[in-house]
Design a protein around this motif. Structure first.
Motif, PDB file in Angstrom:
ATOM      1  N   ILE A  43      -0.850   4.890 -14.849  1.00 58.16           N
ATOM      2  CA  ILE A  43      -0.800   5.587 -13.561  1.00 58.16           C
ATOM      3  C   ILE A  43      -2.191   5.984 -13.076  1.00 58.16           C
ATOM      4  CG2 ILE A  43       0.080   7.596 -12.333  1.00 58.16           C
ATOM      5  CD1 ILE A  43       2.428   7.629 -14.311  1.00 58.16           C
ATOM      6  N   VAL A  44      -2.951   6.676 -13.932  1.00 59.10           N
ATOM      7  CA  VAL A  44      -4.279   7.144 -13.527  1.00 59.10           C
ATOM      8  C   VAL A  44      -5.224   5.964 -13.316  1.00 59.10           C
ATOM      9  CG1 VAL A  44      -6.276   8.538 -14.197  1.00 59.10           C
ATOM     10  CG2 VAL A  44      -3.971   9.367 -14.686  1.00 59.10           C
ATOM     11  N   ALA A  45      -5.169   4.988 -14.228  1.00 62.38           N
ATOM     12  CA  ALA A  45      -6.060   3.826 -14.114  1.00 62.38           C
ATOM     13  C   ALA A  45      -5.780   3.045 -12.840  1.00 62.38           C
ATOM     14  CB  ALA A  45      -5.890   2.916 -15.332  1.00 62.38           C
ATOM     15  N   PHE A  46      -4.504   2.835 -12.540  1.00 57.70           N
ATOM     16  CA  PHE A  46      -4.152   2.097 -11.325  1.00 57.70           C
ATOM     17  C   PHE A  46      -4.543   2.886 -10.081  1.00 57.70           C
ATOM     18  CE2 PHE A  46      -1.262   0.758  -7.944  1.00 57.70           C
ATOM     19  CZ  PHE A  46      -1.458  -0.612  -7.971  1.00 57.70           C
ATOM     20  N   GLY A  47      -4.305   4.181 -10.125  1.00 62.00           N
ATOM     21  CA  GLY A  47      -4.631   5.016  -8.968  1.00 62.00           C
ATOM     22  C   GLY A  47      -6.118   5.045  -8.667  1.00 62.00           C
ATOM     23  N   THR A  48      -6.938   5.222  -9.701  1.00 62.98           N
ATOM     24  CA  THR A  48      -8.378   5.291  -9.473  1.00 62.98           C
ATOM     25  C   THR A  48      -8.989   3.921  -9.218  1.00 62.98           C
ATOM     26  OG1 THR A  48      -8.780   5.235 -11.875  1.00 62.98           O
ATOM     27  CG2 THR A  48      -8.694   7.398 -10.827  1.00 62.98           C
ATOM     28  N   SER A  49      -8.232   2.847  -9.496  1.00 64.69           N
ATOM     29  CA  SER A  49      -8.708   1.493  -9.180  1.00 64.69           C
ATOM     30  C   SER A  49      -8.331   1.072  -7.760  1.00 64.69           C
ATOM     31  CB  SER A  49      -8.123   0.470 -10.169  1.00 64.69           C
ATOM     32  OG  SER A  49      -8.717   0.595 -11.442  1.00 64.69           O
ATOM     33  N   ALA A  50      -7.595   1.931  -7.057  1.00 62.93           N
ATOM     34  CA  ALA A  50      -7.169   1.595  -5.698  1.00 62.93           C
ATOM     35  C   ALA A  50      -8.348   1.286  -4.767  1.00 62.93           C
ATOM     36  CB  ALA A  50      -6.310   2.724  -5.124  1.00 62.93           C
ATOM     37  N   PRO A  51      -9.442   2.061  -4.801  1.00 63.00           N
ATOM     38  CA  PRO A  51     -10.578   1.716  -3.925  1.00 63.00           C
ATOM     39  C   PRO A  51     -11.160   0.341  -4.229  1.00 63.00           C
ATOM     40  CG  PRO A  51     -10.782   3.975  -4.681  1.00 63.00           C
ATOM     41  CD  PRO A  51      -9.659   3.363  -5.469  1.00 63.00           C
ATOM     42  N   GLU A  52     -11.306  -0.008  -5.526  1.00 62.53           N
ATOM     43  CA  GLU A  52     -11.804  -1.335  -5.888  1.00 62.53           C
ATOM     44  C   GLU A  52     -10.865  -2.415  -5.350  1.00 62.53           C
ATOM     45  OE1 GLU A  52     -11.850   1.169  -8.066  1.00 62.53           O
ATOM     46  OE2 GLU A  52     -13.412   0.938  -9.582  1.00 62.53           O
ATOM     47  N   ALA A  53      -9.559  -2.163  -5.471  1.00 68.91           N
ATOM     48  CA  ALA A  53      -8.587  -3.143  -4.991  1.00 68.91           C
ATOM     49  C   ALA A  53      -8.710  -3.337  -3.484  1.00 68.91           C
ATOM     50  CB  ALA A  53      -7.169  -2.687  -5.349  1.00 68.91           C
ATOM     51  N   ALA A  54      -8.787  -2.227  -2.756  1.00 71.56           N
ATOM     52  CA  ALA A  54      -8.884  -2.307  -1.299  1.00 71.56           C
ATOM     53  C   ALA A  54     -10.142  -3.056  -0.872  1.00 71.56           C
ATOM     54  CB  ALA A  54      -8.873  -0.903  -0.700  1.00 71.56           C
ATOM     55  N   VAL A  55     -11.275  -2.707  -1.478  1.00 73.56           N
ATOM     56  CA  VAL A  55     -12.553  -3.318  -1.095  1.00 73.56           C
ATOM     57  C   VAL A  55     -12.595  -4.794  -1.478  1.00 73.56           C
ATOM     58  CG1 VAL A  55     -15.037  -3.330  -1.542  1.00 73.56           C
ATOM     59  CG2 VAL A  55     -13.849  -1.164  -1.159  1.00 73.56           C
ATOM     60  N   SER A  56     -12.202  -5.121  -2.710  1.00 80.18           N
ATOM     61  CA  SER A  56     -12.310  -6.503  -3.195  1.00 80.18           C
ATOM     62  C   SER A  56     -11.341  -7.434  -2.483  1.00 80.18           C
ATOM     63  CB  SER A  56     -12.064  -6.557  -4.709  1.00 80.18           C
ATOM     64  OG  SER A  56     -13.112  -5.929  -5.402  1.00 80.18           O
ATOM     65  N   ILE A  57     -10.107  -6.999  -2.281  1.00 78.35           N
ATOM     66  CA  ILE A  57      -9.129  -7.852  -1.603  1.00 78.35           C
ATOM     67  C   ILE A  57      -9.532  -8.074  -0.145  1.00 78.35           C
ATOM     68  CG2 ILE A  57      -6.733  -8.005  -0.817  1.00 78.35           C
ATOM     69  CD1 ILE A  57      -5.967  -6.475  -3.407  1.00 78.35           C
ATOM     70  N   THR A  58      -9.994  -6.999   0.510  1.00 76.22           N
ATOM     71  CA  THR A  58     -10.473  -7.136   1.887  1.00 76.22           C
ATOM     72  C   THR A  58     -11.671  -8.066   1.952  1.00 76.22           C
ATOM     73  OG1 THR A  58      -9.718  -4.896   2.414  1.00 76.22           O
ATOM     74  CG2 THR A  58     -11.335  -5.890   3.908  1.00 76.22           C
ATOM     75  N   ALA A  59     -12.591  -7.925   0.995  1.00 74.72           N
ATOM     76  CA  ALA A  59     -13.781  -8.778   0.948  1.00 74.72           C
ATOM     77  C   ALA A  59     -13.389 -10.230   0.698  1.00 74.72           C
ATOM     78  CB  ALA A  59     -14.730  -8.290  -0.141  1.00 74.72           C
ATOM     79  N   GLY A  60     -12.398 -10.439  -0.175  1.00 69.84           N
ATOM     80  CA  GLY A  60     -11.943 -11.789  -0.468  1.00 69.84           C
ATOM     81  C   GLY A  60     -11.322 -12.457   0.748  1.00 69.84           C
ATOM     82  N   ILE A  61     -10.525 -11.698   1.513  1.00 67.70           N
ATOM     83  CA  ILE A  61      -9.886 -12.234   2.714  1.00 67.70           C
ATOM     84  C   ILE A  61     -10.937 -12.617   3.756  1.00 67.70           C
ATOM     85  CG2 ILE A  61      -8.397 -11.660   4.676  1.00 67.70           C
ATOM     86  CD1 ILE A  61      -6.771  -9.910   2.741  1.00 67.70           C
ATOM     87  N   SER A  62     -11.968 -11.769   3.879  1.00 65.38           N
ATOM     88  CA  SER A  62     -13.003 -12.004   4.886  1.00 65.38           C
ATOM     89  C   SER A  62     -14.048 -13.015   4.431  1.00 65.38           C
ATOM     90  CB  SER A  62     -13.697 -10.689   5.250  1.00 65.38           C
ATOM     91  OG  SER A  62     -14.356 -10.147   4.114  1.00 65.38           O
ATOM     92  N   GLY A  63     -13.956 -13.463   3.160  1.00 64.09           N
ATOM     93  CA  GLY A  63     -14.895 -14.462   2.665  1.00 64.09           C
ATOM     94  C   GLY A  63     -16.140 -13.891   2.034  1.00 64.09           C
ATOM     95  N   SER A  64     -16.220 -12.560   1.906  1.00 67.20           N
ATOM     96  CA  SER A  64     -17.392 -11.930   1.284  1.00 67.20           C
ATOM     97  C   SER A  64     -17.201 -11.876  -0.233  1.00 67.20           C
ATOM     98  CB  SER A  64     -17.597 -10.520   1.848  1.00 67.20           C
ATOM     99  OG  SER A  64     -17.809 -10.560   3.231  1.00 67.20           O
ATOM    100  N   ASN A  65     -17.174 -13.063  -0.854  1.00 70.69           N
ATOM    101  CA  ASN A  65     -16.841 -13.147  -2.279  1.00 70.69           C
ATOM    102  C   ASN A  65     -17.880 -12.508  -3.180  1.00 70.69           C
ATOM    103  OD1 ASN A  65     -14.386 -14.540  -1.931  1.00 70.69           O
ATOM    104  ND2 ASN A  65     -15.493 -16.447  -1.607  1.00 70.69           N
ATOM    105  N   ALA A  66     -19.134 -12.506  -2.739  1.00 70.20           N
ATOM    106  CA  ALA A  66     -20.183 -11.882  -3.547  1.00 70.20           C
ATOM    107  C   ALA A  66     -19.902 -10.399  -3.722  1.00 70.20           C
ATOM    108  CB  ALA A  66     -21.553 -12.095  -2.905  1.00 70.20           C
TER     109      ALA A  66
END
Length: 309
Positions: A43-66
């Protein structure tokens, strides 16, 4: 000026949100009669990883893979060297047998899989992403099942809140963490780009550190409150989620091309993973000396990547 204001407000939200989240999560663990380490790993690990998930998935969709890959690799390094290091400096973090026997090896294998996928063709394909995603489902499933089997033998503290209040406090804390983390990342990125920093450097440093602030404040607050199981579980669980869930889901949405410059950082990440397991096996804890060493090691790494870029 607006970016600097959002940066300050974001930090305030992170700190207060972590305080609420730790109290709520530990209270939920007491009500469910499950070990705090399991709550930290899930629960805590998934919750605190939410910002990484939001940023990385958004970056992946937009093509900012770096940014997507750099965020995950940088966050994992930051989690172990800074989050665990700072927690150990404040208070000795004990390592349970389950962490040594299962969770740390899972973290290392996940990292090695990511390295393998990155090195073969310089891309993480949709199929490889699906493999990572299935593995995170298996990991969470195994963790939940084993915790339910051992519920009868768990000694728990008196819950701090009733069940509805525990859930409410956790949700409020998580919301503050996510919003605070996003504001910190956005404002810091805008400030960095105004100085002409590269996308790879931004992903490895500002964004990875920014999205790892929830892990940092949550683990530090947990350590300060004597909840070392949540502090350690949060770090290990977040690293596993970062690789299996975030990279897995991001590459399923859009295959991630890997920049050659990131390979050095991947190798360093694996070395840190193995070092964490070795210290855990030898000392069964992370004391102040180990914590200071980890903080110094991160300072050296940060200096290196800034000079390199």
């Amino acid at each position: 000026m607006l970016d600097f204001l959002l940066l300050i407000v974001g930090f305030a939200f992170l700190v207060k949100g972590a305080d609420f989240f730790v109290d709520g999560a530990s209270s939920i663990a007491d009500h469910l009669k499950v070990p705090a380490i399991v709550v930290g790993l899930t629960i805590v690990a998934f919750g605190t990883s939410a910002p990484e998930a939001a940023v990385s998935i958004t970056a992946g969709i937009s093509g900012s893979n770096a940014i997507a890959v750099g965020n995950v690799v940088g966050s994992n390094i930051f989690n172990l060297l800074i989050v665990l290091g700072a927690s150990a400096v404040l208070k000795t973090v004990k390592v349970q047998k389950r962490i040594i026997d299962f969770d740390l090896p899972v973290m290392i294998v996940s990292g090695l899989l990511l390295c393998l996928f990155c090195y073969t063709g310089n891309v993480v394909s949709r199929l490889e992403g699906a493999i990572l995603f299935v593995l995170i489902l298996a990991y969470v499933g195994y963790t939940v099942i084993t915790s339910l089997k051992s519920r009868h033998s768990i000694e728990v503290n008196e819950p701090k809140f009733n069940v509805p209040m525990s859930v409410e406090v956790s949700i409020i804390g998580l919301a503050l963490i996510i919003f605070g983390g996003q504001w910190v990342v956005d404002s810091a990125t805008n400030i960095a780009r105004s100085f002409g920093l590269s996308e790879t450097l931004i992903g490895l440093t500002i964004i990875s550190v920014g999205t790892s602030l929830p892990e940092l404040v949550t683990s530090v607050v947990a350590a300060r409150k004597g909840q070392s199981d949540i502090a350690l579980g949060n770090v290990i669980g977040s690293n596993i989620f970062n690789i299996l869930f975030i990279i897995g889901l991001s590459s399923m949405v859009n295959p991630i091309e890997i920049a050659p410059v990131i390979f050095t950082d991947l190798i360093f990440m694996i070395v840190i993973f193995i070092q964490t397991l070795v210290i855990s096996m030898k000392q069964k804890c992370f004391n102040k000396k180990a914590g200071i060493t980890m903080l110094v090691l991160f300072a050296i790494y940060l200096t290196y990547i800034i000079i390199r870029n």
